[in-house]
Structure formats: structure tokens, C-alpha cells
Design an enzyme around this catalytic site. Structure first.
Site: not given
Length: 318
Positions: A160-161
Site C-alpha cells: 500500500k504505497v
């Protein structure tokens, strides 16, 4: 109200600072290159007091995202869990959206910077239904995006960037410009992937379908719905879905920490089912809200109570 101009405190690198003083230099590396990891967690006002839903699972995913990117976090899982609990408690929030974020600082610039320090924050604020209370009840209108979900070899799709969400924002802006509420992204082969920030489910002939997790994020709310469906004895199949399968579905809905369980009443101008929240969607939605508000027994570890600020202390690990 501006996100920068609020009362309260934010946990920043192991210390609580006044909300308006939680500042970062404009040359911070992650601001320029998009390499930071984050989570969205909800705290609910339950019958037993305020509790964070699946906190440990969210922090596990946060740490997994950092590991995928080679980012060495200076805090343990217990540190980060404690920071989330205490942030909600210190801000006296009965219900909240909680945002942990780990990012690189301003110690260097350029893609090859090798002297960067990892910083971490936790903020919490009140945030109502992401897609609106009306959307929760009546369902939303969705448009298939012209932008594809990232290919698994373009970016790390299980992390989850922050930078990966440029793709989502472009898709959402396109959908809203067309008069819709949300976007549906296909993968690079043309199969259904997910919403701009949600996993997707459809119901057809009593069977619950959801896309296989290839390029889609492993949603914690998605996993919760799979658990609730199993409890109901509903047949669940994870498979590749095409957009026209959604057109002829009996029901469809999005899931996510922010979106919770939101029905889809229309996709690309085609009405889904009866054009309203379907019976299985409604049942799963009710069970979900009963679960997060502790009106229904939750599996061990899924509801973490928020303790007083004095009862929780976090410390830095070198």
C-alpha cells in the site's frame, strides 16, 4: 476545514505534537518520489467503548508494505499499534479514521539517496461514510475507467504505497467528471481489478464472486466479508471477472476501510439488478456494521479497545 488547521495531536516519530505543528520539510524525499507506505484504519464507537477494527492486521500489512519496498521501519508492530490506540484516545474520538504513514525524510535527494531516515506519523480524525450515507443505503453510480490497474511488474501491487494512488486519483477524477461517484479499474488484460480504493464483489444466482487477488490489494474489509459470507453459508468464488458480468449481476458492492460496504446500483449506465441495494448486500452490510460496533461477537483480536493516554506508551526502537 483544512486538514492542516485542526485542534488535537498527531503522533510523530514517537512523540505527540500539536496538530498544527506536525510539519515536514518541503524537500522530504517521499513528497518528491512517492515512496511511502500507509494504512487506513477505522475506530468505532462500540457497545464496549471505542475500538479499532482489525488493528493488528492493518499494522501487519503496513509492515509488509515497508518490507516489500525495502524500507526498514524504526518501530515495532506493538509500537505502531500503541500509537494508533493512543492517538485516538488523546484526541478524545469516539469514532475515527486513523492514518499511519511511514515515509523518507529530507536527509537526501535524488533516486540514489542512501542516507534517508524513515519517519512515522499517526493521525486520527472523524470521517463519516466515505461514499456518503446515501451511497451506503441506495448505492452508487460507477464508471469503468480508461486507466488500468497497475501490472504486477510495473509496481508492487501488494504494497500500500502512496505513489501508486496516482493511478486511482486519475481514475476517480475521470469518473466524477462523467457524473459518477466512483471508478472501476480493469487490469492490463481487461479483467476487473478493483475500485479506486476498494475491492469489488458481485452476486449472481445466489453465488458471491470477487476477483482473484492478482493486481488488486489484499483488502482487510474484503477478508472480513469473505468470513461473514462463509458464516452465512454463502458460496464464494474468487475468479476473473469481466465488466459485462457486472452488468448482468443481481447485486454488486464495493468494500474497503473507508468505503465499508457500499452497494453499486449502476455501472457504465447499466442498472445492476433492481437498481438498489440487494438482499445479500444488505445482509452482509448489516452483519459488518454489527461486527464493527460489537453488537455481534467478533473473532479474537478484531476489536482492539482504545485505552486512556496514560495507559499506553510507545517507545522508539533503533
Amino acid at each position: 476545514m483544512s486538514m492542516a488547521d485542526r485542534d488535537g495531536v498527531i503522533w510523530y516519530d514517537g512523540q505527540f505534537v500539536p496538530w498544527r505543528e506536525a510539519n515536514t520539510h518541503v524537500l522530504t524525499h517521499s513528497l518528491h518520489y512517492g515512496l511511502a507506505v500507509f494504512e487506513g484504519i477505522r475506530a468505532y464507537d462500540t457497545v464496549n467503548g471505542t475500538a479499532l477494527f482489525r488493528l493488528a492486521d492493518h499494522i501487519k500489512r503496513l509492515r509488509g508494505s515497508a518490507h516489500i519496498l525495502g524500507m526498514k521501519l524504526p518501530y515495532s508492530a506493538l509500537d505502531l499499534e500503541g500509537a494508533c490506540r493512543e492517538t485516538v484516545g488523546r484526541n478524545a474520538l469516539k469514532s475515527a479514521y486513523v492514518r499511519p504513514l511511514c515515509f523518507y525524510g529530507s536527509e537526501g535527494m535524488g533516486l540514489r539517496a542512501d542516507n534517508l531516515k524513515v519517519h512515522a506519523i499517526v493521525a486520527a480524525w472523524e470521517w463519516a461514510a466515505y461514499l456518503g450515507a446515501d451511497g451506503i443505503e441506495r448505492g452508487i453510480r460507477v464508471k469503468t475507467s480508461s486507466y488500468s490497474r497497475h501490472h504486477v511488474n510495473v509496481t508492487m501491487c501488494k504494497a500500500k504505497v502512496t505513489g501508486a494512488y496516482l493511478n486511482s486519483m486519475l481514475a476517480l477524477h475521470e469518473a466524477r467528471a462523467a457524473g459518477c461517484d466512483e471508478a472501476l479499474l480493469l487490469d492490463t488484460e481487461g479483467y476487473v481489478a478493483e475500485g479506486s480504493g476498494e475491492n469489488v464483489f458481485i452476486v449472481r444466482d445466489g453465488i458471491l464472486y470477487t476477483p482473484e487477488l492478482t493486481s488488486a490489494l489484499e483488502g482487510i474489509t474484503r477478508d472480513t466479508i469473505l468470513s461473514l459470507a462463509s458464516e452465512l453459508g454463502v458460496v464464494v468464488r474468487e475468479k476473473r471477472l469481466t465488466r459485462d458480468e457486472i452488468y448482468i449481476a443481481d447485486e454488486a458492492f464495493f468494500t474497503g476501510t473507508a468505503a465499508e460496504v457500499t452497494p453499486i446500483r449502476e455501472l457504465d449506465g447499466r442498472v445492476i439488478g433492481d437498481g438498489e441495494r440487494g438482499p445479500l448486500t444488505a445482509r452482509l452490510q448489516t452483519l459488518y456494521f454489527d461486527l464493527v460496533h460489537a453488537r455481534k461477537a467478533a473473532p479474537a483480536g478484531w476489536l482492539t479497545p482504545v485505552t486512556s493516554a496514560a495507559a499506553t506508551r510507545t517507545k522508539r526502537h533503533g
